[in-house]
Enzyme design. Structure first.
Site, PDB file in Angstrom:
ATOM      1  CG  HIS A 148      -4.025   3.868   3.579  1.00 59.29           C
ATOM      2  ND1 HIS A 148      -2.959   3.188   4.141  1.00 59.29           N
ATOM      3  CD2 HIS A 148      -4.407   4.776   4.507  1.00 59.29           C
ATOM      4  CE1 HIS A 148      -2.720   3.666   5.364  1.00 59.29           C
ATOM      5  NE2 HIS A 148      -3.582   4.632   5.603  1.00 59.29           N
ATOM      6  CG  ASP A 189      -2.968  15.020  -3.942  1.00 56.68           C
ATOM      7  OD1 ASP A 189      -3.873  14.294  -3.515  1.00 56.68           O
ATOM      8  OD2 ASP A 189      -2.504  14.912  -5.103  1.00 56.68           O
ATOM      9  N   GLY A 212     -14.497   7.690  -7.342  1.00 56.53           N
ATOM     10  CA  GLY A 212     -13.249   8.228  -7.882  1.00 56.53           C
ATOM     11  C   GLY A 212     -12.024   7.925  -7.035  1.00 56.53           C
ATOM     12  CB  THR A 232      -6.852   6.605  -7.616  1.00 57.87           C
ATOM     13  OG1 THR A 232      -6.318   7.652  -6.812  1.00 57.87           O
ATOM     14  CG2 THR A 232      -7.774   7.183  -8.677  1.00 57.87           C
ATOM     15  CG  HIS A 270      -7.002   9.023   0.752  1.00 57.89           C
ATOM     16  ND1 HIS A 270      -7.145   7.748   0.258  1.00 57.89           N
ATOM     17  CD2 HIS A 270      -7.312   9.846  -0.278  1.00 57.89           C
ATOM     18  CE1 HIS A 270      -7.504   7.803  -1.009  1.00 57.89           C
ATOM     19  NE2 HIS A 270      -7.623   9.072  -1.361  1.00 57.89           N
ATOM     20  CB  CYS A 291      -0.915  -0.013   1.217  1.00 62.68           C
ATOM     21  SG  CYS A 291      -1.779   1.542   1.472  1.00 62.68           S
ATOM     22  CG  HIS A 334      -4.369  -0.485   5.064  1.00 63.01           C
ATOM     23  ND1 HIS A 334      -3.807   0.048   3.926  1.00 63.01           N
ATOM     24  CD2 HIS A 334      -5.573  -0.968   4.689  1.00 63.01           C
ATOM     25  CE1 HIS A 334      -4.628  -0.138   2.908  1.00 63.01           C
ATOM     26  NE2 HIS A 334      -5.712  -0.759   3.351  1.00 63.01           N
ATOM     27  CB  CYS A 378       1.030   1.282   4.329  1.00 65.90           C
ATOM     28  SG  CYS A 378      -0.600   0.757   4.902  1.00 65.90           S
TER      29      CYS A 378
HETATM   30  P1  DGP Z   1      -8.178   9.482  -4.430  1.00 67.35           P
HETATM   31  O1  DGP Z   1      -8.497   9.714  -5.871  1.00 67.35           O
HETATM   32  O2  DGP Z   1      -9.218  10.085  -3.523  1.00 67.35           O
HETATM   33  O3  DGP Z   1      -7.883   8.027  -4.122  1.00 67.35           O
HETATM   34  O4  DGP Z   1      -6.862  10.323  -4.150  1.00 67.35           O
HETATM   35  C1  DGP Z   1      -5.571   9.827  -4.185  1.00 67.35           C
HETATM   36  C2  DGP Z   1      -4.655  11.012  -4.187  1.00 67.35           C
HETATM   37  O5  DGP Z   1      -3.366  10.561  -3.846  1.00 67.35           O
HETATM   38  C3  DGP Z   1      -4.510  11.719  -5.526  1.00 67.35           C
HETATM   39  O6  DGP Z   1      -4.991  13.061  -5.382  1.00 67.35           O
HETATM   40  C4  DGP Z   1      -3.035  11.714  -5.834  1.00 67.35           C
HETATM   41  C5  DGP Z   1      -2.418  11.333  -4.512  1.00 67.35           C
HETATM   42  N1  DGP Z   1      -1.232  10.510  -4.611  1.00 67.35           N
HETATM   43  C6  DGP Z   1      -1.127   9.309  -5.221  1.00 67.35           C
HETATM   44  N2  DGP Z   1       0.123   8.832  -5.095  1.00 67.35           N
HETATM   45  C7  DGP Z   1       0.808   9.736  -4.354  1.00 67.35           C
HETATM   46  C8  DGP Z   1       2.141   9.796  -3.869  1.00 67.35           C
HETATM   47  O7  DGP Z   1       2.976   8.913  -4.090  1.00 67.35           O
HETATM   48  N3  DGP Z   1       2.483  10.901  -3.153  1.00 67.35           N
HETATM   49  C9  DGP Z   1       1.596  11.906  -2.897  1.00 67.35           C
HETATM   50  N4  DGP Z   1       2.027  12.938  -2.197  1.00 67.35           N
HETATM   51  N5  DGP Z   1       0.323  11.862  -3.320  1.00 67.35           N
HETATM   52  C10 DGP Z   1      -0.057  10.805  -4.048  1.00 67.35           C
END
Ligand code: DGP
Length: 113
Positions: free
Chosen positions: A97, A29, A92, A94, A99, A3, A45, A6
């Site tokens: 975990h 983000d 939506g 992605t 958040h 994950c 998790h 995680c």
């Molecule tokens: P969601 O679509 O709600 O599952 O949002 C996942 C968010 O996680 C998306 O806005 C991009 C962010 N994200 C994905 N991978 C990484 C990462 O490796 N680092 C950071 N800082 N954010 C990430």
């Protein structure tokens, strides 16, 4: 478990940390949708998505929102902010975990979609 969040919470993948306590980790983000876009996660998790919140883990979600209030002050979001949780494929989501997106730093449009 493989994950990404995680691994971020454990410091195995680098992130721009903005807040941490015993249960919660928050970081910027990678693909910001607003001037302030922070992801707030339980370090453990405890749930893959909001559909797995139950009586055993809901106190940690309460702690997520306590952290959000602190982070919002820290980030200067006195005029307001938005918290979003994407749940499941249709929501939506992605990353599997649970958040919460904390968005602010501008006047967000009133439409949610
Ligand atoms: P969601 O679509 O709600 O599952 O949002 C996942 C968010 O996680 C998306 O806005 C991009 C962010 N994200 C994905 N991978 C990484 C990462 O490796 N680092 C950071 N800082 N954010 C990430």
């Amino acid at each position: 478990m493989d994950c990404i969040f995680c691994k971020i919470a454990a410091g195995e993948i680098p992130s721009q940390k903005v807040y941490e306590d015993d249960l919660i980790y928050a970081f910027r983000d990678i693909n910001p949708q607003a001037p302030v876009h922070i992801l707030v996660i339980p370090k453990e998790h405890i749930a893959s998505s909001a559909s797995e919140i139950d009586a055993d883990n809901s106190h940690i979600i309460g702690r997520v929102f306590e952290a959000i209030a602190k982070i919002a002050k820290q980030e200067g979001l006195e005029s307001g902010f938005r918290v979003i949780n994407n749940c499941g494929e249709d929501g939506g989501q992605t990353v599997g975990h649970i958040h919460f997106h904390l968005l602010g730093g501008t006047k967000l449009r009133p439409q949610m979609l």
